[in-house]
Design an enzyme around this catalytic site. Structure first.
Site, PDB file in Angstrom:
ATOM      1  N   LYS A   1      -8.286  18.051  20.946  1.00 50.82           N
ATOM      2  CA  LYS A   1      -7.180  17.159  20.592  1.00 50.82           C
ATOM      3  C   LYS A   1      -5.869  17.949  20.526  1.00 50.82           C
TER       4      LYS A   1
ATOM      5  N   THR B   1     -11.972  -0.210  -0.460  1.00 51.42           N
ATOM      6  CA  THR B   1     -11.959   0.520   0.802  1.00 51.42           C
ATOM      7  C   THR B   1     -13.057   0.023   1.737  1.00 51.42           C
TER       8      THR B   1
ATOM      9  N   SER C   1      -8.614  -6.247  -1.068  1.00 50.65           N
ATOM     10  CA  SER C   1      -8.677  -4.782  -1.006  1.00 50.65           C
ATOM     11  C   SER C   1      -7.455  -4.167  -1.671  1.00 50.65           C
TER      12      SER C   1
ATOM     13  N   THR D   1     -11.881  18.958  17.869  1.00 47.32           N
ATOM     14  CA  THR D   1     -10.583  19.089  17.198  1.00 47.32           C
ATOM     15  C   THR D   1      -9.657  19.967  18.024  1.00 47.32           C
TER      16      THR D   1
ATOM     17  N   THR E   1      -7.465  -1.801  -5.066  1.00 44.70           N
ATOM     18  CA  THR E   1      -6.898  -0.451  -5.074  1.00 44.70           C
ATOM     19  C   THR E   1      -5.860  -0.322  -6.184  1.00 44.70           C
TER      20      THR E   1
ATOM     21  N   THR F   1     -11.923  -3.099   3.271  1.00 46.62           N
ATOM     22  CA  THR F   1     -10.933  -2.796   4.313  1.00 46.62           C
ATOM     23  C   THR F   1     -11.623  -2.338   5.587  1.00 46.62           C
TER      24      THR F   1
ATOM     25  N   MET G   1       0.469  22.514 -12.923  1.00 48.91           N
ATOM     26  CA  MET G   1      -0.572  23.542 -12.755  1.00 48.91           C
ATOM     27  C   MET G   1       0.030  24.849 -12.261  1.00 48.91           C
TER      28      MET G   1
ATOM     29  N   ASP H   1       1.670  16.674 -11.345  1.00 49.75           N
ATOM     30  CA  ASP H   1       0.501  17.418 -11.835  1.00 49.75           C
ATOM     31  C   ASP H   1       0.427  18.802 -11.175  1.00 49.75           C
TER      32      ASP H   1
ATOM     33  N   ASN I   1      -2.337  -1.262   8.223  1.00 47.60           N
ATOM     34  CA  ASN I   1      -1.928  -2.655   8.056  1.00 47.60           C
ATOM     35  C   ASN I   1      -0.639  -2.952   8.806  1.00 47.60           C
TER      36      ASN I   1
ATOM     37  N   GLU J   1     -15.423  11.506   4.361  1.00 50.19           N
ATOM     38  CA  GLU J   1     -14.161  11.115   3.732  1.00 50.19           C
ATOM     39  C   GLU J   1     -12.995  11.968   4.235  1.00 50.19           C
TER      40      GLU J   1
ATOM     41  N   TYR K   1       0.838  -1.205   0.000  1.00 48.51           N
ATOM     42  CA  TYR K   1       0.000   0.000   0.000  1.00 48.51           C
ATOM     43  C   TYR K   1       0.873   1.256   0.000  1.00 48.51           C
TER      44      TYR K   1
ATOM     45  N   ASN L   1      -8.149  -8.860   2.902  1.00 46.61           N
ATOM     46  CA  ASN L   1      -7.205  -7.766   2.979  1.00 46.61           C
ATOM     47  C   ASN L   1      -6.421  -7.672   1.669  1.00 46.61           C
TER      48      ASN L   1
ATOM     49  N   TYR M   1     -12.607  13.141   7.083  1.00 47.03           N
ATOM     50  CA  TYR M   1     -12.226  12.640   8.402  1.00 47.03           C
ATOM     51  C   TYR M   1     -11.635  11.248   8.315  1.00 47.03           C
TER      52      TYR M   1
ATOM     53  N   HIS N   1     -17.802  14.551   3.027  1.00 45.28           N
ATOM     54  CA  HIS N   1     -17.309  15.124   4.273  1.00 45.28           C
ATOM     55  C   HIS N   1     -16.780  14.062   5.226  1.00 45.28           C
TER      56      HIS N   1
ATOM     57  N   SER O   1      -0.957  11.097  18.081  1.00 45.41           N
ATOM     58  CA  SER O   1      -1.099  10.757  19.496  1.00 45.41           C
ATOM     59  C   SER O   1       0.000   9.793  19.927  1.00 45.41           C
TER      60      SER O   1
ATOM     61  N   ASP P   1      -2.733 -11.513  12.792  1.00 47.17           N
ATOM     62  CA  ASP P   1      -3.049 -10.963  11.474  1.00 47.17           C
ATOM     63  C   ASP P   1      -4.392 -10.256  11.602  1.00 47.17           C
TER      64      ASP P   1
ATOM     65  N   THR Q   1     -11.445  -6.797  12.916  1.00 46.01           N
ATOM     66  CA  THR Q   1     -10.148  -7.091  13.545  1.00 46.01           C
ATOM     67  C   THR Q   1     -10.047  -6.429  14.911  1.00 46.01           C
TER      68      THR Q   1
ATOM     69  N   PHE R   1      -6.129  19.184 -12.857  1.00 45.59           N
ATOM     70  CA  PHE R   1      -6.661  19.398 -11.497  1.00 45.59           C
ATOM     71  C   PHE R   1      -7.573  18.253 -11.087  1.00 45.59           C
TER      72      PHE R   1
ATOM     73  N   SER S   1     -10.486  12.053  26.961  1.00 42.34           N
ATOM     74  CA  SER S   1     -10.899  13.164  26.103  1.00 42.34           C
ATOM     75  C   SER S   1     -10.575  12.876  24.647  1.00 42.34           C
TER      76      SER S   1
ATOM     77  N   HIS T   1      -7.405  26.740   1.832  1.00 45.41           N
ATOM     78  CA  HIS T   1      -7.901  26.122   3.064  1.00 45.41           C
ATOM     79  C   HIS T   1      -7.761  24.607   3.037  1.00 45.41           C
ATOM     80  N   PHE T   2      -8.225  23.947   1.971  1.00 44.31           N
ATOM     81  CA  PHE T   2      -8.209  22.489   2.086  1.00 44.31           C
ATOM     82  C   PHE T   2      -6.810  21.918   1.974  1.00 44.31           C
ATOM     83  N   HIS T   3      -5.920  22.605   1.262  1.00 45.43           N
ATOM     84  CA  HIS T   3      -4.529  22.144   1.342  1.00 45.43           C
ATOM     85  C   HIS T   3      -3.959  22.406   2.734  1.00 45.43           C
TER      86      HIS T   3
ATOM     87  N   ARG U   1       3.080  11.223  -8.816  1.00 41.14           N
ATOM     88  CA  ARG U   1       2.282  11.641  -9.971  1.00 41.14           C
ATOM     89  C   ARG U   1       1.423  12.851  -9.637  1.00 41.14           C
TER      90      ARG U   1
HETATM   91  C1  HEM Z   1       2.449  20.515  -1.977  1.00 38.43           C
HETATM   92  C2  HEM Z   1       1.927  19.941  -2.910  1.00 38.43           C
HETATM   93  C3  HEM Z   1       0.692  20.392  -3.617  1.00 38.43           C
HETATM   94  C4  HEM Z   1       0.558  21.401  -4.512  1.00 38.43           C
HETATM   95  C5  HEM Z   1       1.634  22.354  -4.998  1.00 38.43           C
HETATM   96  C6  HEM Z   1      -0.810  21.412  -4.930  1.00 38.43           C
HETATM   97  C7  HEM Z   1      -1.353  22.275  -5.869  1.00 38.43           C
HETATM   98  C8  HEM Z   1      -2.645  22.273  -6.300  1.00 38.43           C
HETATM   99  C9  HEM Z   1      -3.186  23.130  -7.309  1.00 38.43           C
HETATM  100  C10 HEM Z   1      -2.395  24.161  -8.089  1.00 38.43           C
HETATM  101  C11 HEM Z   1      -4.498  22.847  -7.440  1.00 38.43           C
HETATM  102  C12 HEM Z   1      -5.486  23.504  -8.384  1.00 38.43           C
HETATM  103  C13 HEM Z   1      -5.973  24.758  -7.782  1.00 38.43           C
HETATM  104  C14 HEM Z   1      -7.029  25.390  -8.591  1.00 38.43           C
HETATM  105  O1  HEM Z   1      -8.091  24.779  -8.779  1.00 38.43           O
HETATM  106  O2  HEM Z   1      -6.843  26.524  -9.022  1.00 38.43           O
HETATM  107  C15 HEM Z   1      -4.814  21.814  -6.515  1.00 38.43           C
HETATM  108  C16 HEM Z   1      -6.068  21.259  -6.353  1.00 38.43           C
HETATM  109  C17 HEM Z   1      -6.337  20.229  -5.474  1.00 38.43           C
HETATM  110  N1  HEM Z   1      -5.451  19.599  -4.633  1.00 38.43           N
HETATM  111 FE1  HEM Z   1      -3.477  20.019  -4.452  1.00 38.43          FE
HETATM  112  N2  HEM Z   1      -1.495  20.437  -4.270  1.00 38.43           N
HETATM  113  C18 HEM Z   1      -0.606  19.784  -3.451  1.00 38.43           C
HETATM  114  C19 HEM Z   1      -0.876  18.750  -2.588  1.00 38.43           C
HETATM  115  C20 HEM Z   1      -2.130  18.189  -2.402  1.00 38.43           C
HETATM  116  C21 HEM Z   1      -2.445  17.156  -1.464  1.00 38.43           C
HETATM  117  C22 HEM Z   1      -1.446  16.493  -0.538  1.00 38.43           C
HETATM  118  C23 HEM Z   1      -3.760  16.903  -1.591  1.00 38.43           C
HETATM  119  C24 HEM Z   1      -4.665  15.925  -0.898  1.00 38.43           C
HETATM  120  C25 HEM Z   1      -4.433  15.073  -0.089  1.00 38.43           C
HETATM  121  C26 HEM Z   1      -4.292  17.772  -2.591  1.00 38.43           C
HETATM  122  C27 HEM Z   1      -5.617  17.796  -2.978  1.00 38.43           C
HETATM  123  C28 HEM Z   1      -6.132  18.640  -3.933  1.00 38.43           C
HETATM  124  C29 HEM Z   1      -7.511  18.638  -4.341  1.00 38.43           C
HETATM  125  C30 HEM Z   1      -8.618  17.733  -3.816  1.00 38.43           C
HETATM  126  C31 HEM Z   1      -7.636  19.626  -5.318  1.00 38.43           C
HETATM  127  C32 HEM Z   1      -8.908  20.036  -6.035  1.00 38.43           C
HETATM  128  C33 HEM Z   1      -8.975  19.428  -7.372  1.00 38.43           C
HETATM  129  C34 HEM Z   1     -10.155  19.953  -8.085  1.00 38.43           C
HETATM  130  O3  HEM Z   1     -10.272  21.177  -8.252  1.00 38.43           O
HETATM  131  O4  HEM Z   1     -10.997  19.144  -8.487  1.00 38.43           O
HETATM  132  N3  HEM Z   1      -3.281  18.547  -3.074  1.00 38.43           N
HETATM  133  N4  HEM Z   1      -3.664  21.472  -5.825  1.00 38.43           N
HETATM  134 CU   LIG Z   2     -16.936  19.126   4.565  1.00 43.81          CU
END
Ligand code: HEM
Ligand SMILES: [Cu+2]
Lengths: 316, 662
Positions: free
Chosen positions: B364, B203, B147, B361, B151, B206, B81, B77, B126, B288, B63, B144, B290, B286, B301, B137, B213, B105, B317, B421-423, B73
Site C-alpha cells: 500500500k 459499533t 449507534s 502494508t 456511543t 454500525t 502523564m 490526560d 457516515n 481492532e 460523531y 444508524n 486494523y 488485534h 488513497s 442514505d 449499505t 493511562f 493491489s 511503537h503503538f503511538h 480529554r
Molecule cells: C500526541 C498525543 C499523545 C500523547 C502525548 C500520549 C501520551 C501517552 C502516555 C504518556 C501514555 C502512557 C505511557 C506509559 O504507560 O508509560 C500513553 C498511553 C497510551 N496511549 Fe497515548 N498519547 C497520545 C496520543 C494517543 C493516541 C492518538 C492514541 C490512540 C489512538 C493513544 C493511545 C494510547 C494507548 C492505547 C495507551 C496505553 C494505555 C495503557 O497503558 O493502558 N495515545 N499515551
Molecule cells: Cu496486534
C-alpha cells in the site's frame, strides 16, 4: 548456530551502530548491553532486524520525498500521465521486495525463537542454581529451595553458572525481567513458568516487574547480584545468619500489599513453600496436575506431568 | 441508602482538587452550552434537526463532535502523564498519586481508542460513504442513529466517572485477574466494562449497517471493482467490526459474571483461567487496530489520487492488500503476549503471521508513492498529512516488525519501546488519516473549506511534536523503562522524559492550532465557501453533489462507468446533467426513539455500575419498550415532492452557473 552467525554479523554492525548512537552508546541502554548468552542473542537480533528494516525505510523516505517534489504541480516540465495506474514491473517490485524481506526475517524469527525458548536449559558444565521467584503485591520473593533460604527484592548467584528460575505469583499477573540478562516472562498465580539465564559478569543487575499491578508497581524493582563463587557463598551465609524463618503463614503476612525499601532475608524456609503458594488457588482434593491449560502445548522433557508451558503443577 | 446501591456522597472525590477542578470545568461547559441553546432559542432547531435526525450526514457530524471532545480529554490526560513522568524521578513522587496516574493511562487509552478513534472514523464513514456510492442514505438510517446515541451514552459514562466514583486503573486492556473483583473491588472497572459494552453494541450495529449499505445501496454500474478505495476499506472495516466485536462483548460479559455473580472465568482460583482473558481480549484487540487504521488508509488513497490529479496506482493491489490485511488480522493476536510462556513453535508461527501483514502494508505504501509518480501533486493540507504519514508510519512499521520477533519482544514487551511503537503507528496511521479526511470532507459536510494556514501550523505541530514526544520513548524502552510507571528511581531516564514532555507541548500547539483553524474558518466562511460542491477537483461521486448535499444527496441516482466515477463523468461532459423531469423522493423520517434508547442506556449502565437494581430494571424495560413501540410504527418514511426537489436543484444549478461550471 544462528547465535554464531548472527554474532559475527552483529559484532560488525554493532560497531557501526555504536558509532551511530555515539551520543548515548549501547552501554547506557541496559537491554542492549547484555551480560549473558540470552541477552547476546537478543541484542544481535535487535541490531540485525533494525538494519534489515532500514533497507525498507530508507528507499521509502527517498522515494516519497523525491517523487512528491519532482511531480509537484508547479513543475510543469515533469511528465504527466493522469490515466497511468498499473504496471506489472512496479507491481512485481512492490510485492516482491517485501516478500523477500519477510522470508529472511521469518527464518531468523523461527530459529531465534527456538534458540531463545526460556524453558530451554543453558548448556554449561556447572550445576545450575535453582531459584523460585514469587511475585507479591509489590515485592519479589526469591526462594532457594536447595539452600533453604529466601530473600526479598534481592537475590544473588554465581557468575557463569546457569540459573534455573521458576516463577509464580501470589495474586495478579506480573512480568519478570532483568534487562541486562534478557527475556521477560509472566509470573501467574496458580501456575508456574520457567526461565533460564546466565551472567558472565559480576555486578548488581537491575530487574523489575513489567506488568502493571497497582499502587506499588513502580517500586517493584529488585537487584540481581551476579557474584564470584566466594562472594555468593558469603552472601548465602549472610542471609542464613541475618534471616528469620519463613513458612506459609509468614509468607502470607509478607505478601500483603506493601512496598519495601531494604531487602529482607529468610533462613529455614519451609520446604515445598513454592508449591504451597501455587496450590493455594486449587481446591483441595483436586490434584493440581489435572488442571489442563489450553493451547499451550509444549514438549517438556524435564516435566512430564503436564503438556503446557505455564503449568499449574506445583514444583516439587 | 440501599435505593442508591453502592452510591453514596463519599463517591464524589471531594478530596482530589485536580478531579474536582476538571469536573467543574466539565459541568461548567455543559451548563454554558445548555444556557447558550436556551438563550438563542435553539432548542426546537436542535431537537428536530439534530437530536432526532436519521440523516447520515448530520449523524456523521455529531460523531465528529464526540471525537473532538474526547481527543481533547485524552490529550489533557496525556499532558498530565507527561508532566508527572518528567518530574517523578529519583525519589520524587511527582504531583499525582499512583491511583490517579493509573486512571489517567487507563482513561487516556480507553478514550483515545473507543471515544476518539472509533467515532472519528465512523463519522467520516457516515459523511462520505453513502455519497461516494451514490446512495441517498445508509441501509438502516434509524439504526444508524441508535449507534450514535449508544456511543454518546457510553462516552457520557466515562465522563461521569470523573466526578462520581472513579475510572478503572487496570489499563485500557483491563487484564484479569487484576481487573477481577478481589484485586479491584471499586466501581472503576465496572465503568470501563459498561462503557465498552454499550459503545461496542453501537459499533457492531454500525458494522452491520454499513456492510449492508455497501453491499446493497451502490449506484447502478458501481461493481465491486469500481468502488472507491475509501468505500473498500470501510467495507473491510465493517466486516472486521461485525466479526471481532463479539469477542470483546463475550470477554467483558464473562468478566462481568466474575465480578457481579462470583463466577470464576478469569480468577486465580476456582478453576479460572487468566490466560484466557488475554487471548480473548486480543482476538478482538488485534483486528481492532486494523478497524482503526483501515479507514485512514482509505482516506489516504482518496487523497493521494485527488491531489496528484491522477488515477490511484495499483487499484487491484490496493483492494487485494486491504482484504489480505483484514483477513490476517485475525491470525496474529498471540504477538501481544509472546512472554506468556507458549512453546517456541506457537510463538514462531504467530511471529511469522504478524510479519506477513507487513507485506500488504508495504504494498500500500509503495502504491501511494507511485500514485504521485507522474502526477501533478498539489500540496494541500491532506497531502501534507499523507506525506507525513508515509514517512512516520514506516518507522512505526519498522519497530512493529522488530516487536513481531519474539526474541526482541522478550525484552521490549511492556516497556516504553512498546508505547513508542503503538503511538508511532496509531498517530500517523490513524490520526493523521482522520485529520486528512476531516480537512478533505469538511467542505462537503459544511459547505465551506477549512483555513489552510492554521491547518498547516497544526500539521507541523503534530508532526514535529510527535517525533519529539515519542522518539525518546524508544530509547527509554531500550534502557529498560517499563510502561505505566508513576515514578522511577533511575535518574538517567529523566532527560528523555523531559524531552518527551516538551514534545507533548509542541503537539499542544498543533491541537490549539486546529481549534483556531475551526474558529477562523467559521468566521471566514464566506470567502471559504464551496460553491460547486467540488472544491478539490474530486474523482468520486461524493463530489458530484452540492456542499452540503441536499437531504436526499442525489436528485437522480448517477450511473457509474469507471473507478473514478466523477472524473470520468466530467471528462465525458455528463457531470451536472439535469434530468428532463424530477421525481418524488422517499426519505426516512426523524425519530426520537434512538435518542431515548441512548439516554436509557446511559442510566442502565449507571445503574449496573452502582448496583441500583430498580433503576436497571426500569431502564432495561424502557429500552425494550422503546424498541417495540418504534418497531410497530409503520409511518417511518415521508415523501419529498418533485417540485421541492426541483426547487432545491435549481438553486444549486444557479450557483454552478455563477461559478461557471455549467
Ligand atoms: C500526541 C498525543 C499523545 C500523547 C502525548 C500520549 C501520551 C501517552 C502516555 C504518556 C501514555 C502512557 C505511557 C506509559 O504507560 O508509560 C500513553 C498511553 C497510551 N496511549 Fe497515548 N498519547 C497520545 C496520543 C494517543 C493516541 C492518538 C492514541 C490512540 C489512538 C493513544 C493511545 C494510547 C494507548 C492505547 C495507551 C496505553 C494505555 C495503557 O497503558 O493502558 N495515545 N499515551
Ligand atoms: Cu496486534
Amino acid at each position: 548456530m544462528l547465535r554464531n552467525n548472527l554474532g559475527r554479523f552483529g559484532g560488525l554492525i554493532s560497531l557501526a551502530l555504536v558509532l551511530m548512537l555515539s551520543g548515548c552508546g549501547l552501554d547506557s541502554l541496559s537491554t542492549m548491553s547484555p551480560v549473558g548468552p540470552v541477552g547476546d542473542v537478543e541484542r544481535d537480533l535487535t541490531i540485525f532486524t533494525l538494519l534489515a528494516m532500514l533497507f525498507v525505510l530508507i528507499p521509502i523516505l527517498v522515494l516519497t520525498l523525491g517523487i512528491a517534489w519532482r511531480y509537484r504541480a508547479s513543475n510543469t516540465n515533469s511528465t504527466y500521465t493522469p490515466k497511468w495506474g498499473h504496471s506489472w514491473i512496479v507491481e512485481m517490485f512492490v510485492w516482491g521486495g517485501p516478500i523477500v524481506i519477510l522470508v529472511i526475517l521469518s527464518v531468523v524469527a523461527w530459529i531465534s525463537t527456538h534458540d531463545l525458548d526460556p524453558y530451554k536449559a543453558i548448556k554449561s558444565d556447572a550445576k545450575p542454581v535453582h531459584i523460585q521467584a514469587v511475585a507479591t503485591q509489590w515485592k519479589w520473593i526469591f526462594i532457594y529451595p536447595e539452600q533453604g533460604v529466601a530473600s526479598v527484592n534481592e537475590f544473588a548467584f554465581p557468575v557463569n553458572v546457569p540459573l534455573d528460575i521458576s516463577l509464580t505469583s501470589d495474586n495478579v499477573m506480573n512480568s519478570f525481567m532483568i534487562q541486562r540478562m534478557g527475556t521477560q516472562i509472566f509470573a501467574m498465580s496458580g501456575m508456574q513458568t520457567k526461565l533460564h539465564l546466565l551472567s558472565r559478569e559480576t555486578g548488581d543487575l537491575e530487574g523489575g516487574n513489567y506488568q502493571y499491578t497497582g499502587h506499588g508497581f513502580s517500586k517493584m524493582r529488585f537487584t540481581a547480584k551476579a557474584m564470584t563463587e566466594d562472594n555468593y557463598k558469603q552472601w548465602l551465609q549472610k542471609v542464613r545468619s541475618q534471616g528469620t524463618p519463613l513458612d506459609f503463614s509468614k509468607f502470607k503476612q509478607l505478601a500483603k500489599p506493601s512496598e519495601i525499601k531494604k531487602p529482607i532475608y529468610y533462613s529455614q524456609v519451609t520446604s515445598g513453600l513454592f508449591g504451597d503458594i501455587i496450590d493455594q488457588f486449587h481446591n483441595s482434593g483436586v490434584a493440581a496436575s489435572t488442571h489442563e491449560m489450553p493451547g499451550m502445548g509444549h514438549d517438556m522433557k524435564s516435566d512430564s506431568s503436564d503438556s503446557g508451558h505455564a503449568t499449574e503443577t506445583a514444583a516439587h | 441508602m440501599d435505593i442508591l446501591g453502592k452510591l453514596t456522597l463519599q463517591s464524589i472525590p471531594y478530596d482530589n482538587p485536580i478531579l474536582m477542578f476538571a469536573g467543574a470545568i466539565m459541568i461548567g461547559t455543559a451548563i454554558a452550552v445548555l444556557a447558550g441553546v436556551t438563550y438563542f432559542g435553539k432548542w426546537k432547531y436542535l431537537y428536530t434537526e439534530w437530536l432526532t435526525t436519521v440523516d447520515h450526514k448530520k449523524i456523521g457530524v455529531m460523531y465528529l463532535i464526540i471525537a473532538f471532545i474526547f481527543l481533547l480529554r485524552g490529550f489533557i490526560d496525556a499532558l498530565m502523564m507527561r508532566a508527572q513522568q518528567a518530574f517523578a524521578s529519583g525519589g520524587s513522587e511527582g504531583y499525582l498519586p499512583p491511583h490517579h496516574f493509573a486512571e489517567l493511562f487507563t482513561g487516556h487509552g480507553t478514550m483515545m481508542i473507543f471515544f476518539m478513534g472509533m467515532p472519528f472514523l465512523i463519522g467520516l464513514m457516515n459523511i462520505a460513504v453513502p455519497t461516494q456510492i451514490g446512495a441517498r442514505d445508509v441501509a438502516f438510517p434509524y439504526l444508524n442513529a441508535v449507534s450514535l446515541w449508544l456511543t454518546a451514552s457510553a462516552g457520557m459514562l466515562v465522563m461521569a466517572s470523573l466526578i462520581i466514583g472513579s475510572f478503572s486503573d487496570a489499563g485500557w486492556t483491563g487484564y484479569a485477574p487484576y481487573s477481577g473483583i478481589s484485586a479491584n473491588p471499586g466501581v472503576g472497572v465496572d465503568y470501563w466494562i459498561w462503557a465498552l459494552q454499550i459503545s461496542g453494541i453501537g459499533t457492531t450495529i454500525t458494522g452491520i449497517n454499513f456492510f449492508v449499505t455497501i453491499m446493497r445501496e451502490r449506484a447502478p454500474g458501481m461493481k465491486f471493482m469500481r468502488m472507491p478505495l475509501f468505500t473498500w476499506t470501510t467495507l473491510c472495516t465493517n466486516i472486521l467490526m461485525v466479526l471481532a466485536f463479539p469477542a470483546l462483548t463475550v470477554v467483558l460479559a464473562l468478566l462481568t459474571f466474575d465480578r457481579y455473580l462470583g463466577m470464576h472465568f478469569f480468577t486465580s482460583d476456582g478453576g479460572g483461567n487468566q490466560m484466557m482473558f488475554i487471548n480473548m481480549f486480543w482476538v478482538w484487540g488485534h483486528p481492532e487496530v486494523y478497524i482503526l487504521i483501515l479507514p485512514a488508509f482509505g482516506v489516504f488513497s482518496e487523497v493521494a489520487a485527488t491531489f496528484s490529479n491522477k488515477r490511484l496506482f495499483g487499484y487491484v493491489s490496493m483492494v487485494g492488500a486491504t482484504m489480505v490485511i483484514a483477513l490476517l488480522s485475525f491470525t496474529v493476536w498471540v504477538h501481544h503476549f509472546f512472554t506468556m510462556a507458549q512453546d517456541p513453535l506457537r510463538n514462531s508461527i504467530f511471529a511469522i503471521a504478524t510479519m506477513v501483514i507487513g507485506v500488504p502494508t508495504g504494498v500500500k505504501i509503495y502504491d501511494w508513492i507511485f500514485t504521485m509518480y507522474r502526477g501533478r501533486v498539489r500540496f494541500n493540507l491532506p497531502m501534507l498529512w499523507l506525506i507525513g504519514f508515509i514517512i512516520t508510519f514506516t518507522i512505526g512499521g519498522m519497530t512493529g516488525v522488530m516487536l513481531a520477533i519474539p526474541g526482541i519482544d522478550f525484552k521490549m514487551h511492556n516497556s516504553e519501546f512498546l508505547v513508542a511503537h503503538f503511538h508511532n503507528v496509531l498517530i500517523p496511521g490513524m490520526l493523521f488519516g482522520l485529520f486528512a479526511g476531516y480537512h478533505y470532507w469538511f467542505p462537503k459536510a459544511f459547505g465551506f473549506r477549512l483555513d489552510e494556514k492554521w491547518g498547516r501550523r497544526s500539521f507541523w505541530g503534530w508532526l514535529i511534536g510527535f517525533y519529539v514526544a515519542f522518539m525518546p520513548l524508544y530509547v527509554l524502552g531500550l534502557m529498560g523503562m517499563p510502561r505505566r510507571m508513576v515514578s522511577y528511581a533511575d535518574p538517567a531516564w529523566q532527560p528523555f522524559l523531559i524531552v518527551a514532555a516538551f514534545g507533548a507541548l509542541i503537539v499542544l500547539f498543533g491541537v490549539v492550532s486546529m481549534a483556531i483553524q475551526l474558529i477562523v474558518s467559521v468566521r471566514n466562511r464566506e470567502q471559504l465557501r464551496d460553491i460547486t460542491g467540488d472544491p478539490w477537483n474530486g474523482r468520486t461521486l461524493d463530489w458530484a453533489t452540492s456542499s452540503p448535499p441536499a437531504h436526499y444527496n442525489f436528485a437522480v441516482i448517477p450511473t457509474v462507468e469507471d473507478i473514478d466515477a466523477f472524473t470520468d463523468m466530467k471528462e465525458r461532459g455528463v457531470a451536472y446533467r439535469r434530468p428532463d423531469k424530477y421525481e418524488d423522493i422517499e426519505m426516512p423520517r426523524s425519530t426520537p426513539a434512538a435518542l431515548v434508547i441512548g439516554a436509557l442506556s446511559f442510566f442502565l449502565g449507571f445503574a449496573l455500575i452502582w448496583h441500583i437494581w430498580w433503576l436497571a430494571a426500569v431502564t432495561g424495560v424502557g429500552i425494550i419498550v422503546t424498541v417495540i413501540v418504534r418497531g410497530c410504527n409503520d409511518n417511518t418514511w415521508y415523501t419529498i415532492p418533485a417540485e421541492e426537489v426541483e426547487r432545491t436543484e435549481n438553486e444549486w444549478f444557479r450557483q454552478l452557473e455563477k461559478a461557471g461550471v455549467v
